[in-house]
Scaffold this motif. Structure first.
Motif, PDB file in Angstrom:
ATOM      1  N   VAL A 170      -2.890 -57.072  31.596  1.00 21.00           N
ATOM      2  CA  VAL A 170      -1.821 -56.548  30.734  1.00 21.00           C
ATOM      3  C   VAL A 170      -2.423 -55.879  29.509  1.00 21.00           C
ATOM      4  CG1 VAL A 170       0.276 -57.105  29.445  1.00 21.00           C
ATOM      5  CG2 VAL A 170      -0.370 -58.491  31.423  1.00 21.00           C
ATOM      6  N   ASN A 171      -2.050 -54.654  29.257  1.00 17.47           N
ATOM      7  CA  ASN A 171      -2.543 -53.924  28.098  1.00 17.47           C
ATOM      8  C   ASN A 171      -1.368 -53.613  27.164  1.00 17.47           C
ATOM      9  OD1 ASN A 171      -3.463 -50.472  27.563  1.00 17.47           O
ATOM     10  ND2 ASN A 171      -4.051 -52.217  26.333  1.00 17.47           N
ATOM     11  N   THR A 172      -1.356 -54.257  26.005  1.00 15.78           N
ATOM     12  CA  THR A 172      -0.352 -53.950  24.984  1.00 15.78           C
ATOM     13  C   THR A 172      -0.986 -54.078  23.614  1.00 15.78           C
ATOM     14  OG1 THR A 172       1.888 -54.415  24.149  1.00 15.78           O
ATOM     15  CG2 THR A 172       0.618 -56.324  24.847  1.00 15.78           C
ATOM     16  N   PRO A 173      -0.737 -53.112  22.716  1.00 19.52           N
ATOM     17  CA  PRO A 173      -0.126 -51.799  22.904  1.00 19.52           C
ATOM     18  C   PRO A 173      -0.849 -51.016  24.003  1.00 19.52           C
ATOM     19  CG  PRO A 173      -0.386 -52.244  20.550  1.00 19.52           C
ATOM     20  CD  PRO A 173      -1.107 -53.331  21.286  1.00 19.52           C
ATOM     21  N   HIS A 174      -0.061 -50.181  24.693  1.00 12.35           N
ATOM     22  CA  HIS A 174      -0.505 -49.638  25.964  1.00 12.35           C
ATOM     23  C   HIS A 174      -1.060 -48.217  25.866  1.00 12.35           C
ATOM     24  CE1 HIS A 174       0.282 -47.704  29.982  1.00 12.35           C
ATOM     25  NE2 HIS A 174      -0.298 -48.808  30.382  1.00 12.35           N
ATOM     26  N   ASN A 175      -2.283 -48.066  26.359  1.00 15.06           N
ATOM     27  CA  ASN A 175      -2.905 -46.768  26.544  1.00 15.06           C
ATOM     28  C   ASN A 175      -2.666 -46.344  27.999  1.00 15.06           C
ATOM     29  OD1 ASN A 175      -4.645 -44.612  26.884  1.00 15.06           O
ATOM     30  ND2 ASN A 175      -6.527 -45.772  26.531  1.00 15.06           N
ATOM     31  N   PRO A 176      -2.093 -45.198  28.316  1.00 14.75           N
ATOM     32  CA  PRO A 176      -1.843 -44.056  27.424  1.00 14.75           C
ATOM     33  C   PRO A 176      -0.447 -43.930  26.838  1.00 14.75           C
ATOM     34  CG  PRO A 176      -1.560 -43.364  29.696  1.00 14.75           C
ATOM     35  CD  PRO A 176      -1.909 -44.822  29.737  1.00 14.75           C
ATOM     36  N   THR A 177       0.511 -44.767  27.220  1.00 16.33           N
ATOM     37  CA  THR A 177       1.911 -44.415  26.899  1.00 16.33           C
ATOM     38  C   THR A 177       2.324 -44.727  25.464  1.00 16.33           C
ATOM     39  OG1 THR A 177       2.797 -46.561  27.593  1.00 16.33           O
ATOM     40  CG2 THR A 177       2.637 -44.841  29.298  1.00 16.33           C
ATOM     41  N   GLY A 178       1.536 -45.531  24.731  1.00 14.81           N
ATOM     42  CA  GLY A 178       1.949 -45.929  23.385  1.00 14.81           C
ATOM     43  C   GLY A 178       3.057 -46.972  23.387  1.00 14.81           C
ATOM     44  N   THR A 179       3.280 -47.592  24.557  1.00  8.92           N
ATOM     45  CA  THR A 179       4.316 -48.618  24.670  1.00  8.92           C
ATOM     46  C   THR A 179       3.828 -49.944  24.090  1.00  8.92           C
ATOM     47  OG1 THR A 179       5.029 -47.615  26.742  1.00  8.92           O
ATOM     48  CG2 THR A 179       5.749 -49.882  26.345  1.00  8.92           C
ATOM     49  N   VAL A 180       4.678 -50.606  23.338  1.00  3.87           N
ATOM     50  CA  VAL A 180       4.404 -51.974  22.891  1.00  3.87           C
ATOM     51  C   VAL A 180       5.348 -52.873  23.671  1.00  3.87           C
ATOM     52  CG1 VAL A 180       4.481 -53.572  20.950  1.00  3.87           C
ATOM     53  CG2 VAL A 180       3.649 -51.228  20.603  1.00  3.87           C
ATOM     54  N   LEU A 181       4.798 -53.698  24.549  1.00  4.19           N
ATOM     55  CA  LEU A 181       5.657 -54.577  25.356  1.00  4.19           C
ATOM     56  C   LEU A 181       6.299 -55.612  24.429  1.00  4.19           C
ATOM     57  CD1 LEU A 181       3.322 -55.026  28.473  1.00  4.19           C
ATOM     58  CD2 LEU A 181       5.373 -53.601  28.306  1.00  4.19           C
ATOM     59  N   ASP A 182       7.597 -55.846  24.619  1.00  2.00           N
ATOM     60  CA  ASP A 182       8.271 -56.795  23.723  1.00  2.00           C
ATOM     61  C   ASP A 182       8.195 -58.213  24.293  1.00  2.00           C
ATOM     62  OD1 ASP A 182      10.299 -57.108  25.624  1.00  2.00           O
ATOM     63  OD2 ASP A 182      11.604 -55.626  24.675  1.00  2.00           O
ATOM     64  N   ARG A 183       8.675 -59.165  23.494  1.00  2.13           N
ATOM     65  CA  ARG A 183       8.531 -60.571  23.838  1.00  2.13           C
ATOM     66  C   ARG A 183       9.186 -60.895  25.184  1.00  2.13           C
ATOM     67  NH1 ARG A 183       6.949 -64.836  20.436  1.00  2.13           N
ATOM     68  NH2 ARG A 183       6.728 -63.449  18.663  1.00  2.13           N
ATOM     69  N   GLU A 184      10.345 -60.268  25.425  1.00  2.00           N
ATOM     70  CA  GLU A 184      11.067 -60.526  26.674  1.00  2.00           C
ATOM     71  C   GLU A 184      10.253 -60.034  27.884  1.00  2.00           C
ATOM     72  OE1 GLU A 184      15.348 -59.140  28.554  1.00  2.00           O
ATOM     73  OE2 GLU A 184      14.918 -58.713  26.449  1.00  2.00           O
ATOM     74  N   GLN A 185       9.686 -58.847  27.761  1.00  5.13           N
ATOM     75  CA  GLN A 185       8.867 -58.301  28.854  1.00  5.13           C
ATOM     76  C   GLN A 185       7.622 -59.165  29.075  1.00  5.13           C
ATOM     77  OE1 GLN A 185       8.625 -54.431  26.894  1.00  5.13           O
ATOM     78  NE2 GLN A 185       9.552 -53.453  28.670  1.00  5.13           N
ATOM     79  N   LEU A 186       6.985 -59.564  27.966  1.00  2.00           N
ATOM     80  CA  LEU A 186       5.780 -60.388  28.093  1.00  2.00           C
ATOM     81  C   LEU A 186       6.115 -61.742  28.703  1.00  2.00           C
ATOM     82  CD1 LEU A 186       4.085 -59.602  24.651  1.00  2.00           C
ATOM     83  CD2 LEU A 186       3.456 -58.688  26.891  1.00  2.00           C
ATOM     84  N   THR A 187       7.276 -62.266  28.359  1.00  2.00           N
ATOM     85  CA  THR A 187       7.689 -63.570  28.892  1.00  2.00           C
ATOM     86  C   THR A 187       7.878 -63.496  30.404  1.00  2.00           C
ATOM     87  OG1 THR A 187       8.720 -64.146  26.801  1.00  2.00           O
ATOM     88  CG2 THR A 187       9.453 -65.385  28.737  1.00  2.00           C
TER      89      THR A 187
END
Ligand code: PLP
Length: 394
Positions: A170-187
């Protein structure tokens, strides 16, 4: 003569970064392809390293890294995330890249599966292939209309897990999209990892590059995940020294011991004169970290506005130093071909997102630009990009 290269390595002979950087150099284009800053890191860090080199800190450091740096990493985790990390469970590596490679090589049997998101950092697919493991890449797509951020489909994520899933990368903050996965997604990712008894390898090298007030949530701080998570970061991104290649990984004792076993036969040890200096840099005051993020946020805004004005669709970047665009509104059908032409068209270089995808159709018209450059360089790039439509029509 036999084939000069093992079959599993044949798809990975060149990297797009080297190709695009060489093209930028040849054409004199502004290189917004490869993600490296064009200014140096903190002066105290540079001076420390210079003093260490001339002061004789040049021989093999201890295998796991020097105690000062391992302690500094542990203190950094406590300071920023309230996380208790035993310095004995920190391993210093040759960049985050080696930490990722060591983890995958140490954990995976041939045929084991590694779940990650696509587009992905380019070393992931090659490393998984080297290990003889199988990549299961779940798409990150721009959200339903109205929501311009990239996200995964929870059903697709669930479907990617199987009895053979060994690692979730899991890569967050995400290269290349600049997405920061939120707590719900990480959970959800964590739950699926628990259900499959998979190890989470968390690539958090952009942990200090989040914008608009967003906060980084380390995977290992979510309830119940610390005992199956290897957390990876690096000095390269945080201190703008991408060429130094000093990173680290921390996690539970047994998992870390296995990563260390692989690391010791890849490089044995890492960067003696850098280690004490990076230990000092990790303790820099909050103002250093705040200025890093606020400075980059301004650069993001500058470049994003210019890309939008040039007619590209801009997907807002919440973290990292990249912004992804869609070039389809310019009438362009293929991002790879576009990136090969862009230096000649307007004197700017970028990289196509499809090369970071297991399924190239996913990012066919997406192009990544890096904004970790001096403001005047970005302003010049924006001025050049303003000519893009005209250049494409000519
Ligand atoms: C840059 C980068 C790395 C590699 O970090 P190094 O410390 O230079 O090895 C790993 N993962 C991601 C997502 C990156 O962008």
């Amino acid at each position: 003569m036999r084939e000069p290269m093992a079959a599993r390595m044949r798809p990975f002979t060149s990297t797009i970064f080297a190709e695009m950087s060489a093209l930028a150099l040849r054409t004199g284009a502004i290189n917004l392809g490869q993600g490296f800053p064009d200014t140096d890191g903190p002066p105290s860090l540079l001076a420390d390293v210079a003093a260490n080199v001339t002061g004789g800190v040049n021989q093999y450091p201890p295998g796991p890294g020097i105690p000062e740096l391992r302690t500094a990493v542990a203190e950094h985790q406590r300071r920023f995330y309230g996380q208790e990390v035993d310095p004995e469970r920190v391993l210093i590596t040759t960049g985050a890249t080696e930490a990722i490679a060591s983890a995958i090589l140490a954990l995976c049997e041939p045929g084991d599966e590694v779940v990650t998101f696509q587009p992905y950092y380019d070393s992931y697919a090659a490393t998984i292939a080297l290990a003889g493991a199988t990549l299961r890449a779940v798409p990150l797509r721009p959200g339903p209309s109205g929501s311009p951020t990239f996200a995964f489909d929870p059903d697709e994520l669930c479907a990617a897990f199987s009895a053979r899933t060994r690692v979730v990368l899991v890569n967050t903050p995400h290269n290349p999209t600049g997405t920061v996965l939120d707590r719900e997604q990480l959970t959800l990712i964590g739950q699926l990892a628990v259900e499959s008894d998979a190890v989470i390898v968390a690539d958090e090298v952009y942990e200090h590059m989040l914008y608009d007030g967003r906060e980084h949530v380390p995977m290992a701080t979510l309830p119940g995940l610390a005992d199956r998570t290897l957390t990876i970061s690096s000095a390269g991104k945080t201190f703008s020294v991408t060429g130094w290649k000093v990173g680290w990984v921390h996690g539970p004792a047994e998992l870390l011991a296995s990563v260390r076993a692989a690391k010791q036969f890849l490089t044995y040890v890492s960067g003696a004169p850098f280690q004490p200096a990076i230990a000092n840099a990790l303790a820099l005051p909050d103002s250093f970290y705040d200025d890093l993020a606020s400075g980059l946020q301004g650069k993001r805004d500058l470049l994003s506005a210019g890309l939008r004005a040039a007619g590209l669709t801009v997907y807002p970047s919440s973290g990292t130093y990249f912004v992804v665009t869609d070039v389809a509104p310019l009438g362009v059908a293929d991002g790879v071909e576009f990136c090969w032409r862009l230096p000649d068209l307007v004197g700017v270089a970028a990289v196509p997102v499809s090369v970071f995808c297991a399924d190239p159709d996913l990012g066919r018209t997406l192009v990544r630009f890096a904004f970790c450059k001096r403001d005047e360089v970005l302003a010049e790039a924006v001025a050049r990009l303003a000519n893009l439509r005209k250049a494409l029509a000519a």
